[in-house]
Scaffold this motif. Structure first.
Motif, PDB file in Angstrom:
ATOM      1  N   ALA A   1       0.833  -1.201   0.000  1.00  0.00           N
ATOM      2  CA  ALA A   1       0.000   0.000   0.000  1.00  0.00           C
ATOM      3  C   ALA A   1       0.865   1.247   0.000  1.00  0.00           C
ATOM      4  O   ALA A   1       0.543   2.245  -0.652  1.00  0.00           O
ATOM      5  N   GLY A   2       1.968   1.221   0.746  1.00  0.00           N
ATOM      6  CA  GLY A   2       2.873   2.363   0.752  1.00  0.00           C
ATOM      7  C   GLY A   2       3.486   2.609  -0.603  1.00  0.00           C
ATOM      8  O   GLY A   2       3.630   3.756  -1.040  1.00  0.00           O
TER       9      GLY A   2
ATOM     10  N   LEU B   1       3.593   5.824  -5.590  1.00  0.00           N
ATOM     11  CA  LEU B   1       3.411   5.890  -7.040  1.00  0.00           C
ATOM     12  C   LEU B   1       2.317   6.883  -7.405  1.00  0.00           C
ATOM     13  O   LEU B   1       2.440   7.646  -8.374  1.00  0.00           O
ATOM     14  N   ARG B   2       1.245   6.883  -6.613  1.00  0.00           N
ATOM     15  CA  ARG B   2       0.145   7.836  -6.856  1.00  0.00           C
ATOM     16  C   ARG B   2       0.632   9.262  -6.678  1.00  0.00           C
ATOM     17  O   ARG B   2       0.303  10.145  -7.480  1.00  0.00           O
ATOM     18  N   GLN B   3       1.413   9.507  -5.625  1.00  0.00           N
ATOM     19  CA  GLN B   3       1.922  10.847  -5.385  1.00  0.00           C
ATOM     20  C   GLN B   3       2.846  11.300  -6.515  1.00  0.00           C
ATOM     21  O   GLN B   3       2.826  12.455  -6.919  1.00  0.00           O
ATOM     22  N   ARG B   4       3.642  10.380  -7.037  1.00  0.00           N
ATOM     23  CA  ARG B   4       4.505  10.721  -8.167  1.00  0.00           C
ATOM     24  C   ARG B   4       3.670  11.074  -9.395  1.00  0.00           C
ATOM     25  O   ARG B   4       4.005  12.004 -10.134  1.00  0.00           O
TER      26      ARG B   4
ATOM     27  N   PHE C   1      -5.580   0.139 -10.540  1.00  0.00           N
ATOM     28  CA  PHE C   1      -6.001   1.528 -10.690  1.00  0.00           C
ATOM     29  C   PHE C   1      -6.827   2.003  -9.499  1.00  0.00           C
ATOM     30  O   PHE C   1      -6.819   3.205  -9.201  1.00  0.00           O
ATOM     31  N   VAL C   2      -7.506   1.098  -8.802  1.00  0.00           N
ATOM     32  CA  VAL C   2      -8.373   1.520  -7.695  1.00  0.00           C
ATOM     33  C   VAL C   2      -7.577   2.235  -6.607  1.00  0.00           C
ATOM     34  O   VAL C   2      -7.908   3.372  -6.237  1.00  0.00           O
ATOM     35  N   PRO C   3      -6.511   1.634  -6.037  1.00  0.00           N
ATOM     36  CA  PRO C   3      -5.750   2.391  -5.036  1.00  0.00           C
ATOM     37  C   PRO C   3      -5.011   3.580  -5.633  1.00  0.00           C
ATOM     38  O   PRO C   3      -4.806   4.590  -4.946  1.00  0.00           O
ATOM     39  N   LEU C   4      -4.604   3.491  -6.897  1.00  0.00           N
ATOM     40  CA  LEU C   4      -3.932   4.627  -7.521  1.00  0.00           C
ATOM     41  C   LEU C   4      -4.852   5.832  -7.634  1.00  0.00           C
ATOM     42  O   LEU C   4      -4.399   6.980  -7.574  1.00  0.00           O
ATOM     43  N   SER C   5      -6.152   5.582  -7.792  1.00  0.00           N
ATOM     44  CA  SER C   5      -7.114   6.675  -7.943  1.00  0.00           C
ATOM     45  C   SER C   5      -7.696   7.139  -6.620  1.00  0.00           C
ATOM     46  O   SER C   5      -8.607   7.954  -6.606  1.00  0.00           O
ATOM     47  N   GLY C   6      -7.189   6.621  -5.521  1.00  0.00           N
ATOM     48  CA  GLY C   6      -7.671   7.041  -4.214  1.00  0.00           C
ATOM     49  C   GLY C   6      -8.602   6.066  -3.538  1.00  0.00           C
ATOM     50  O   GLY C   6      -9.035   6.297  -2.415  1.00  0.00           O
TER      51      GLY C   6
END
Length: 202
Positions: A17-18, A23-26, A123-128
């Motif tokens: 998850a971290g 990756l999402r923040q980047r 994509f689900v965790p990447l999108s929040g």
């Protein structure tokens, strides 16, 4: 005035998850590097679900025009992303894996559907991790994998499975008006699609 609100204690997230969070923040930072501030805010909102870069004037404009829902990641966004990005990318990756396997004599050759389903789930965790994106990911993932068992997917069945998954994760989800409206609107569109198509065809 004497009430003190204490921060909620949360367990440390797993390493995976971290990594996805970083990756999402980047990705959000990459969107913000766009020279046009309006485009950068919209990119971050529509791809990663981060609306912090949107100005108040822009969000008010979406509200006054009745299109604010476009700023929230929904099943429509997940579907577009799957068609425009995930499926071509999965096809390309599967082709590279097949070439590598043929060169090394390996038998490990994951299909395009499995790769696409994995990308949609990621994509689900990447999108929040929003509920609308998660519902769409469950339905699309199962639809992509249905070909492996040689069965044509039923949209209503996929919706039922997505509802069961959501209920297992959040037992209070069915009590929320947003969840009820989402399933009811989708079911209405699915049920109306065939009659409308027949009427247009005639």
């Amino acid at each position: 005035d004497e009430i003190v609100r204490r921060p909620k204690l949360e367990a440390d997230p797993p390493a995976s998850a971290g990594a996805i969070h970083r990756l999402r923040q980047r990705g959000v930072r990459a969107c913000r590097d766009h020279p046009d501030p309006t485009c950068s805010g919209l990119l971050a909102a529509l791809v990663f679900g981060d609306r912090s870069g949107l100005s108040r004037e822009l969000t008010d404009l979406f509200t006054r025009t009745g299109t604010r829902h476009l700023l929230a990641l929904s099943g429509f966004h997940v579907g577009l992303l799957t068609i425009l990005l995930v499926l071509p990318l999965a096809r390309g990756v599967a082709g590279l894996i097949r070439q590598g396997a043929a060169a090394t004599g390996s038998t490990a050759r994951p299909g395009e559907a499995l790769l696409a389903a994995a990308m949609v789930a990621t994509f689900v965790p990447l999108s929040g991790g929003g509920a609308p994106a998660a519902r769409a990911a469950v339905g699309l993932g199962l639809a992509l994998l249905s070909g492996r068992i040689h069965r044509r997917p039923s949209v209503l069945n996929l919706m039922g499975v997505a509802a069961l998954v959501e209920l297992g994760v959040d037992p209070l989800a069915p009590t929320r008006p947003g969840t009820q409206l989402s399933y009811l609107a989708t079911a209405a569109l699915v049920l109306a699609a065939a009659p409308v198509a027949r009427a247009l065809g005639s």
